[in-house]
Design an enzyme around this catalytic site. Structure first.
Site, mmCIF file in Angstrom:
data_model
loop_
_atom_site.group_PDB
_atom_site.id
_atom_site.type_symbol
_atom_site.label_atom_id
_atom_site.label_comp_id
_atom_site.label_asym_id
_atom_site.label_seq_id
_atom_site.Cartn_x
_atom_site.Cartn_y
_atom_site.Cartn_z
ATOM 1 N N GLN A 91 0.813 -1.208 0.000
ATOM 2 C CA GLN A 91 0.000 0.000 0.000
ATOM 3 C C GLN A 91 0.856 1.271 0.000
ATOM 4 O OE1 GLN A 91 -2.300 -0.627 3.556
ATOM 5 N NE2 GLN A 91 -3.493 -2.301 2.677
ATOM 6 N N HIS A 156 -0.673 -0.230 5.666
ATOM 7 C CA HIS A 156 -1.046 0.813 6.624
ATOM 8 C C HIS A 156 -0.021 1.942 6.722
ATOM 9 C CE1 HIS A 156 -3.953 -2.118 8.905
ATOM 10 N NE2 HIS A 156 -4.127 -2.099 7.584
ATOM 11 N N GLU A 250 -14.314 3.994 10.376
ATOM 12 C CA GLU A 250 -14.806 5.070 11.236
ATOM 13 C C GLU A 250 -14.644 6.441 10.601
ATOM 14 O OE1 GLU A 250 -13.402 2.986 15.471
ATOM 15 O OE2 GLU A 250 -12.677 4.988 14.923
ATOM 16 N N TYR A 260 -8.291 7.609 20.073
ATOM 17 C CA TYR A 260 -9.416 7.136 19.267
ATOM 18 C C TYR A 260 -9.599 5.618 19.323
ATOM 19 C CZ TYR A 260 -10.190 11.889 18.062
ATOM 20 O OH TYR A 260 -10.488 13.229 18.164
ATOM 21 N N TYR A 271 -9.635 -10.441 10.656
ATOM 22 C CA TYR A 271 -9.916 -10.863 9.292
ATOM 23 C C TYR A 271 -10.322 -12.335 9.213
ATOM 24 C CZ TYR A 271 -8.051 -6.416 7.662
ATOM 25 O OH TYR A 271 -7.847 -5.076 7.433
#
Length: 373
Positions: A91, A156, A250, A260, A271
């Site tokens: 990613q 991530h 979210e 958070y 998963y």
């Protein structure tokens, strides 16, 4: 330029089936507004666009995750040289980009990217750089922040950018797929939202500036992998969204120093279907203002202020990677009260931006940059 035209339909039917199954669309329909026909126009083709920012009404910069920066003017694209070395893995790659709010005066652009800098063990992390463009080349490059330590995971990297009304620069670094170590520890990078001055210095008003051993740039922590960030033009607050695991994406409003919850509180599961946590809410941790189960895999977000789209104005647009549509979030008092799917099956919507002249543009994987007309 290619055009995809979507036809109006009756009030109770939301999708139009076209010969190209990737060209379906929603015609907005509500009790307050008549049905609206939305048209998409392809500005440039691109296989893996990640983000865009506008330098003027007719000029934008587009990042491609594979390590290309494009200057697009009137539908013509020119590659910009002089990028730092980009680590393209999973990613990670060349990611978000944002022009300074006073770009016309100072010429600064800011971008995030994955880098293996400082690591001899095949790791990488997220970095933020600012630069100027001269003769289609990046010059005066300054790396403003680099997450440490590097992680071998290709997941991530986070990496959204946004300026607030005081020209503070906010950016995200995902938890780097190391959820049990990074997000809840303010001495470590990852799983955080950060805040810098526009020159890269750290504001003394940051919540952990005087905390021993803390990363002074941290603004919030306990975030998973935020890939949406935008300034709420009415309140001046920075909103983000982040990927949950399996469920539990979210939307949050960033408040200095707040936790958070990730991974201690979540609406998602592992998963493999096993329980991640028994808690969706915990004392001392912020609850999301909205969440998705199942996950839509959100990416990119924009508040619509344009008069060009009366049916969208005052609301929030969020891209969906998983279900491949643009999500129209109706807002009331900082809450999502209704959702609608725009352009269903158009492709993986990676980024959403409103241009200075009020048009909305989408970065769609496998297609390119599309303009809503």
């Amino acid at each position: 330029m290619k055009k995809l035209l979507f036809l109006p339909i009756l009030a109770l039917v939301s999708l139009v089936s076209c010969e190209n199954k990737n060209a379906n669309a929603l015609v907005y329909n509500s009790t307050e507004n008549p049905a609206v026909t939305l048209e998409l126009e392809t500005i440039i083709e691109s296989k893996r666009p990640w983000s865009m920012t506008f330098l003027s009404d007719d000029t934008m910069l587009v990042t491609e995750i594979d390590g290309k920066l494009l200057l697009v003017k009137n539908g013509t694209k020119t590659e910009i040289d002089g990028l730092p070395e980009i680590e393209v893995r999973g990613q990670g790659g060349l990611l978000d980009i944002e022009a300074h709010p006073n770009y016309s005066e100072n010429g600064w652009i800011y971008f995030t990217y994955a880098t293996s800098e400082g690591d001899s063990n095949d790791g990488a992390n997220t970095a933020v750089m600012r630069a100027k463009i001269e003769n289609n080349t990046l010059v005066k490059k300054e790396q403003l922040y680099r997450g440490t330590p590097n992680e071998k995971s290709g997941n991530h990297f986070g990496s959204r950018l946004a300026f607030d009304k005081n020209n503070f620069l906010y950016f995200s670094i995902g938890d780097r797929f190391n959820r049990d170590v990074n997000p809840q520890d303010i001495t470590k990078d990852g799983g955080k939202i950060y805040r810098l001055n526009d020159d890269g210095s750290i504001p003394e008003s940051n919540p952990f500036h005087n905390e021993p051993n803390a990363k002074k740039a941290i603004f919030t922590f306990g975030n998973r992998n935020p890939q949406g960030m935008a300034l709420n033009p009415e309140t001046g607050e920075i909103w983000t969204h982040e990927h949950g695991p399996k469920g539990g994406d979210e939307i949050n409003i960033m408040q200095a120093g707040k936790n958070y919850g990730w991974p201690k509180a979540s609406y998602g599961i592992n998963y493999n279907g096993t329980t991640l946590t028994e808690h969706t809410s915990l004392p001392g941790m912020e609850d999301p203002i909205h969440y998705w189960v199942p996950s839509i895999a959100p990416s990119g977000m924009e508040f619509v202020t344009s008069e060009r789209y009366p049916s969208l104005k005052g609301n929030l647009l969020v891209g969906s990677l998983k279900f491949q549509y643009l999500n129209h979030c109706h807002l009331e008092n900082n809450k999502v009260v209704k959702e609608e799917k725009l352009f269903e099956n158009i492709g993986r919507v990676r980024s959403v931006k409103q241009s200075p002249d009020g048009f909305i543009y989408l970065a769609v994987e496998g297609k390119g940059i599309l303009k809503i007309k």
